[in-house]
Scaffold this active site. Structure first.
Site, PDB file in Angstrom:
ATOM      1  CE  LYS A  73      -1.015  48.565  -2.218  1.00  0.00           C
ATOM      2  NZ  LYS A  73      -1.383  49.552  -1.180  1.00  0.00           N
ATOM      3  CB  SER A 118      -5.306  49.025  -0.544  1.00  0.00           C
ATOM      4  OG  SER A 118      -4.108  49.780  -0.391  1.00  0.00           O
ATOM      5  CB  SER A 127      -3.218  50.691   2.482  1.00  0.00           C
ATOM      6  OG  SER A 127      -4.549  50.867   2.118  1.00  0.00           O
TER       7      SER A 127
HETATM    8  N1  GLN Z   1      -8.905  52.109   3.378  1.00  0.00           N
HETATM    9  C1  GLN Z   1      -8.576  53.451   3.053  1.00  0.00           C
HETATM   10  C2  GLN Z   1      -9.222  53.830   1.752  1.00  0.00           C
HETATM   11  O1  GLN Z   1      -9.951  53.072   1.245  1.00  0.00           O
HETATM   12  C3  GLN Z   1      -7.084  53.609   2.996  1.00  0.00           C
HETATM   13  C4  GLN Z   1      -6.484  53.022   1.779  1.00  0.00           C
HETATM   14  C5  GLN Z   1      -5.003  53.215   1.701  1.00  0.00           C
HETATM   15  O2  GLN Z   1      -4.335  53.499   2.693  1.00  0.00           O
HETATM   16  N2  GLN Z   1      -4.488  53.113   0.506  1.00  0.00           N
HETATM   17  O3  GLN Z   1      -9.021  54.867   1.225  1.00  0.00           O
END
Ligand code: GLN
Length: 489
Positions: free
Chosen positions: A76, A151, A175
């Site tokens: 990532k 994400s 995410s």
């Molecule tokens: N969707 C969640 C957010 O927007 C979690 C994102 C993540 O785990 N990095 O914060």
């Protein structure tokens, strides 16, 4: 086909000489180009990957074999990589070349793996659909009009589409698990601190955790064992010995006690997803486990608590991007203040700004007690709920996401709707518990994920449960049909 094999299968193929690492890597590079429209990658490291593959083949020939020798892995783009751009999906870091590798990157390379590329992601890991990336949205390989989740959307879509053997991800509120569910792969968020955060660009430091995104639970166990372990560069990293997770995998489910929380099946869970989850539960029962209803009375406050705590931490973590030391700097600033202001206004996207503003607000005098302190208190109550539950059960099972992958653009205007995508995943982050998602079936031809939540450092328990399930079923062997017409879209 080699790109559809698990790491374990590929290692076997490499050992018996069915194909070389060079052939495997070339095949992935070819597919990445062919399926470019999926937009899984921010950087593809064609030249260095092929070189490392050739070296790996040589090493194997000479009998110098590490646990991942010759296996192409994608990172990532939140993990710092020496001499290679690390953007965190943001314009702010579009030209950032880290002078060092993240601990995760070092460990995976030391095991012999090839870094094939850096995957697309929501900007600074804020989002549930990969649509906040400065580098454009990622398409779900199961249906290219749909989101891959976020994400870590690029990593999930890349593994699902057969563009790399496995990928790394990070999970602050879901995410790793939510995109894994939407793309039909296996994704594990370990216990907070099990894997070093050093060199992982910070979003919300008390929640962020790296983990593997793979085809199978067996591959996740293999990668976790290599990624985990103490790190003097991260003081929150757990120093306990890393168990051999692969050895856990054959623990039977005979006598295992599975907790099912009714709140996970309340309104909001799509009917077909619920049906598929109930079917999966029956398989766990056939494998010898018993299920028990457990209460997690405060879990309903997890989303609001998270959306106070995570933005608060983000607002402080992201204050370093001021256009002075590194990152985007606006053109022709009039003075210092103008430079700070315009660099941040131009360099960050809307969702990131929304989080910084919310975070700065909840941390400000007068609101701190009303919001931030309250959220921290709720966090403790949620942790206590799990503590209670683990007195009675070995692990918990429930949905990963409220419904399968939604359409691109469907939720971009409705922030609350987007935030609710993590309703089932966030609690594990707030409590710091390990949790994973595995594919268990389909709803309208889209993959559905099952979430398993374990007790502290009990990654072995959920990995072995997932492995036992995958030995009995074939859902993890389903692949999206990437037809030529789709690949030209
Ligand atoms: N969707 C969640 C957010 O927007 C979690 C994102 C993540 O785990 N990095 O914060």
């Amino acid at each position: 086909m080699m790109h559809n094999e698990s790491i374990t299968e590929q290692l076997h193929s490499l050992t018996i000489g069915k194909y070389s690492s060079k052939e495997l890597t070339e095949n992935y590079i070819h597919r990445i180009k062919q399926l470019k429209h999926l937009n899984c990658f921010i950087s593809v490291l064609e030249e260095s990957a092929l070189q490392t593959a050739a070296d790996a083949d040589q090493a194997r020939y000479k009998g110098k074999v590490g646990p991942l020798t010759g296996i192409p892995i994608a990172h990532k783009d939140i993990f710092c990589t020496k001499n290679i751009a690390t953007t965190a999906g943001s314009q702010m870091l579009h030209n950032y070349i880290a002078p060092f590798d993240a601990t995760v990157v070092i460990k995976i390379a030391a095991a012999g793996a090839i870094t094939i590329g850096k995957t697309n992601m929501d900007e600074f890991a804020m989002g549930s659909s990969n649509e906040t990336s400065y580098y454009g949205a990622v398409q779900n390989p199961w249906d290219t009009d749909r989101v891959p989740g976020g994400s870590s959307g690029g990593s999930a879509a890349a593994v699902a589409a057969g563009l790399c053997s496995a990928a790394t991800g990070t999970d602050t509120g879901g995410s790793i698990r939510q995109p894994s569910a939407h793309c039909g792969i296996t994704g594990l968020k370990p216990t907070y601190g099990r894997i070093s955060r050093w060199g992982m660009i910070a979003f919300a430091s008390s929640l962020d955790q790296a983990g593997p995104m793979t085809r199978t639970a067996e591959d996740a166990a293999l990668l976790l064992a290599l990624m985990a372990g103490g790190d003097p560069k991260d003081s929150t990293c757990i120093r306990d010995d890393v168990p051999n997770y692969l050895e856990y995998l054959n623990t039977t489910l005979e006598g295992a006690r599975i907790g099912v929380c009714d709140d996970f099946f309340a309104d909001g869970l799509e009917a077909k997803s619920e049906e598929v989850i109930q079917d999966a539960l029956k398989i766990f029962e056939q494998l010898g486990a018993t299920t028990k209803s457990v209460k997690l009375p405060h879990i309903k406050y997890s989303v609001p608590a998270y959306y106070v705590i995570a933005p608060a931490e983000a607002s402080t973590n992201l204050s370093r991007y001021d256009g002075v030391r590194f990152g985007y700097r606006c053109k022709d600033p009039e003075n210092l203040n103008d430079m700070f202001k315009r660099s941040r206004s131009e360099g960050f996207g809307d969702e990131v700004k929304r989080r910084i503003m919310t975070g700065a607000f909840t941390l400000s005098t007068g609101y701190y007690d009303a919001y931030y302190r309250k959220a921290q208190q709720i966090r403790r109550l949620i942790k206590n709920d799990f503590h209670q539950a683990f007195n009675e059960v070995d692990f918990l099972i429930g949905p990963t996401a409220p419904q399968p992958a939604f359409m691109l653009g469907e939720k971009t205007e409705s922030h609350i709707d987007m935030y609710l995508q993590d309703i089932y995943t966030i609690a594990a982050n707030l409590a710091g518990l390990p949790a994973m998602s595995i594919p268990i079936g389909f709803s309208s031809k889209l993959p559905v994920g099952l979430q398993l939540i374990g007790n502290y450092l009990a990654e072995g328990t959920i990995l072995s449960a997932a492995h036992q399930y995958q030995k009995r079923t074939d859902w993890h062997k389903c692949f999206p049909m990437m037809t030529t017409s789709e690949s030209q879209r």
